[in-house]
Motif scaffolding. Structure first.
Motif, PDB file in Angstrom:
ATOM      1  N   UNK A   1       3.394   8.800   5.636  1.00  0.00           N
ATOM      2  CA  UNK A   1       3.488   7.517   4.908  1.00  0.00           C
ATOM      3  C   UNK A   1       2.172   6.850   4.692  1.00  0.00           C
ATOM      4  N   UNK A   2       1.111   7.279   5.819  1.00  0.00           N
ATOM      5  CA  UNK A   2      -0.229   6.519   5.465  1.00  0.00           C
ATOM      6  C   UNK A   2      -1.009   7.150   4.187  1.00  0.00           C
ATOM      7  N   UNK A   3      -0.449   8.486   3.926  1.00  0.00           N
ATOM      8  CA  UNK A   3      -1.158   8.957   2.914  1.00  0.00           C
ATOM      9  C   UNK A   3      -0.656   8.119   1.340  1.00  0.00           C
ATOM     10  N   UNK A   4       0.721   7.971   1.452  1.00  0.00           N
ATOM     11  CA  UNK A   4       1.369   7.440   0.347  1.00  0.00           C
ATOM     12  C   UNK A   4       0.948   6.119   0.195  1.00  0.00           C
ATOM     13  N   UNK A   5       0.864   5.270   1.224  1.00  0.00           N
ATOM     14  CA  UNK A   5       0.211   3.801   1.183  1.00  0.00           C
ATOM     15  C   UNK A   5      -1.123   3.846   0.703  1.00  0.00           C
ATOM     16  N   UNK A   6      -1.901   4.868   1.138  1.00  0.00           N
ATOM     17  CA  UNK A   6      -3.416   4.669   0.653  1.00  0.00           C
ATOM     18  C   UNK A   6      -3.369   5.207  -0.516  1.00  0.00           C
ATOM     19  N   UNK A   7      -2.482   5.881  -1.398  1.00  0.00           N
ATOM     20  CA  UNK A   7      -2.573   6.369  -2.747  1.00  0.00           C
ATOM     21  C   UNK A   7      -2.101   5.027  -3.437  1.00  0.00           C
ATOM     22  N   UNK A   8      -1.079   4.392  -3.121  1.00  0.00           N
ATOM     23  CA  UNK A   8      -0.460   3.231  -3.722  1.00  0.00           C
ATOM     24  C   UNK A   8      -1.638   2.157  -3.654  1.00  0.00           C
ATOM     25  N   UNK A   9      -2.591   2.075  -2.519  1.00  0.00           N
ATOM     26  CA  UNK A   9      -3.551   1.163  -2.761  1.00  0.00           C
ATOM     27  C   UNK A   9      -4.761   1.366  -3.678  1.00  0.00           C
TER      28      UNK A   9
ATOM     29  N   UNK B   1       4.443 -13.406   4.880  1.00  0.00           N
ATOM     30  CA  UNK B   1       4.973 -12.147   5.228  1.00  0.00           C
ATOM     31  C   UNK B   1       4.041 -11.047   5.230  1.00  0.00           C
ATOM     32  N   UNK B   2       3.826 -10.152   6.324  1.00  0.00           N
ATOM     33  CA  UNK B   2       3.102  -9.080   6.296  1.00  0.00           C
ATOM     34  C   UNK B   2       3.595  -7.832   5.204  1.00  0.00           C
ATOM     35  N   UNK B   3       2.787  -7.519   4.343  1.00  0.00           N
ATOM     36  CA  UNK B   3       3.307  -6.559   3.542  1.00  0.00           C
ATOM     37  C   UNK B   3       3.271  -5.179   4.096  1.00  0.00           C
TER      38      UNK B   3
ATOM     39  N   UNK C   1      -2.731  -1.309   4.100  1.00  0.00           N
ATOM     40  CA  UNK C   1      -3.914  -1.276   3.017  1.00  0.00           C
ATOM     41  C   UNK C   1      -3.914  -2.482   1.937  1.00  0.00           C
ATOM     42  N   UNK C   2      -2.654  -2.639   1.467  1.00  0.00           N
ATOM     43  CA  UNK C   2      -2.773  -3.513   0.522  1.00  0.00           C
ATOM     44  C   UNK C   2      -2.653  -4.963   1.060  1.00  0.00           C
ATOM     45  N   UNK C   3      -2.166  -4.922   2.214  1.00  0.00           N
ATOM     46  CA  UNK C   3      -1.840  -6.460   3.030  1.00  0.00           C
ATOM     47  C   UNK C   3      -3.299  -6.911   3.423  1.00  0.00           C
ATOM     48  N   UNK C   4      -4.145  -5.788   3.857  1.00  0.00           N
ATOM     49  CA  UNK C   4      -5.589  -6.059   4.013  1.00  0.00           C
ATOM     50  C   UNK C   4      -6.453  -6.821   3.094  1.00  0.00           C
ATOM     51  N   UNK C   5      -6.077  -6.015   1.939  1.00  0.00           N
ATOM     52  CA  UNK C   5      -6.885  -6.242   0.485  1.00  0.00           C
ATOM     53  C   UNK C   5      -6.491  -7.668   0.209  1.00  0.00           C
ATOM     54  N   UNK C   6      -5.379  -7.831  -0.147  1.00  0.00           N
ATOM     55  CA  UNK C   6      -4.460  -9.203  -0.302  1.00  0.00           C
ATOM     56  C   UNK C   6      -5.221 -10.380   0.582  1.00  0.00           C
ATOM     57  N   UNK C   7      -5.493 -10.083   1.757  1.00  0.00           N
ATOM     58  CA  UNK C   7      -5.619 -11.134   2.749  1.00  0.00           C
ATOM     59  C   UNK C   7      -7.188 -11.289   2.645  1.00  0.00           C
TER      60      UNK C   7
END
Length: 311
Positions: A6-14, A151-153, A157-163
């Motif tokens: 999941x972390x790898x998929x999330x990072x790829x999406x980021x 709401x926390x995404x 990775x995306x949540x931190x970037x947006x914030x």
């Protein structure tokens, strides 16, 4: 899904998101304006994304509209949403303390400033309308820091970037879940809390009419104002015309619970007040509202009549 995967998929999406934003930032805004026309056509005419939800919402809000009017509004809404994303990407490079007047107009800013500069806690209410993200950003540019509940995404990775974007000028994000102590700290110290007042709150919310049909609204929006006697202003951030990053920030209306004779001292009355104000600003340019989310869900719970007491 295993945590590592999941972390790898999330990072790829980021990374994909960062690449897309970098591409948008490299393009002039005029090019972005032309590009979003094609994306709107894709979402509306080809993929027909959330077509039924938007159609149903528009029928509720504007029952007198023809099918052609709803169709046009649907397509223009998608254009607005995509252009809003491009604007957010360009905002940090274009909107500064010395340049904001090139992009932003203020209307009834006296209401905003009277509230924001008053002593003690303050509350700002807006909706999923126009470029509400730009509103918080610009308040920070003015030197007026705010705290926003969001709401926390799911993607950390995306949540931190947006914030990080939101916090560039002093807009601090509080998680929607588990932030009670943080909210109390902000308001108790005289800070500013910004809230979206058009989110569905389930059967236990406060039910008031929104475009003529009951909609559930979070009671906390009103309780923050009433519990802390916080001056409150309703704000709209509306695009001017069709050009990118041209907005008008408007103070719609404001109230002060500390004022003598304050007549909105209950959750239903205050919720109805700010819901009516939000409806007023949405009616100015309906295609800038997020009709893609379900504002009307379910029906108000039926209140049981008390049983007569037997003498």
């Amino acid at each position: 899904m295993p945590p590592i995967l999941k972390s790898a998929v999330d990072y790829a999406a980021y990374l994909a998101l960062r690449g897309s934003i970098a591409l948008v930032q490299a393009l002039p805004l005029r090019v972005c304006e032309r590009g979003v026309e094609g994306l709107a056509w894709l979402m509306h005419d080809v993929l027909r994304m959330r077509r039924g939800v938007v159609e149903e919402n528009l029928q509720i809000a504007f029952p007198d509209w023809s099918a052609a009017q709803r169709e046009q509004a649907n397509r223009k809404m998608w254009r607005h949403l995509f252009l809003m994303v491009a604007e957010i990407a360009h905002t940090p490079r274009k909107v500064h303390r010395t340049t904001w007047r090139d992009w932003i107009e203020l209307e009834r800013d006296d209401l905003i400033l009277q509230t924001m500069l008053s002593e003690g806690p303050k509350v700002v209410i807006s909706a999923h309308y126009g470029n509400f993200e730009l509103g918080g950003y610009v308040l920070g540019v003015f030197g007026l820091p705010t705290h926003t509940i969001a709401r926390t995404l799911d993607n950390a990775y995306v949540d931190r970037y947006v914030n990080e974007f939101r916090g560039r000028t002093g807009q601090f994000i509080l998680p929607k879940t588990g932030s009670r102590e943080d909210v109390e700290r902000v308001l108790s110290s005289g800070g500013v809390l910004t809230l979206l007042g058009d989110q569905h709150a389930g059967p236990k919310g406060c039910w008031v009419d929104f475009f003529g049909k009951p909609a559930s609204t979070h009671k906390a929006v009103s309780l923050f104002t009433l519990s802390y006697e916080a001056p409150t202003v309703v704000v709209g951030v509306q695009r001017r015309g069709d050009a990118a990053l041209r907005y008008r920030i408007t103070g719609i209306d404001s109230i002060d619970p500390r004022a003598e004779g304050f007549a909105l001292g209950t959750t239903p009355l205050l919720t109805e007040w700010f819901t009516r104000r939000l409806e007023e600003v949405i009616r100015r340019e309906p295609t800038q509202y997020w009709w893609v989310h379900r504002r009307w869900k379910g029906e108000p719970p039926v209140r049981r009549k008390p049983k007569p007491q037997v003498a």
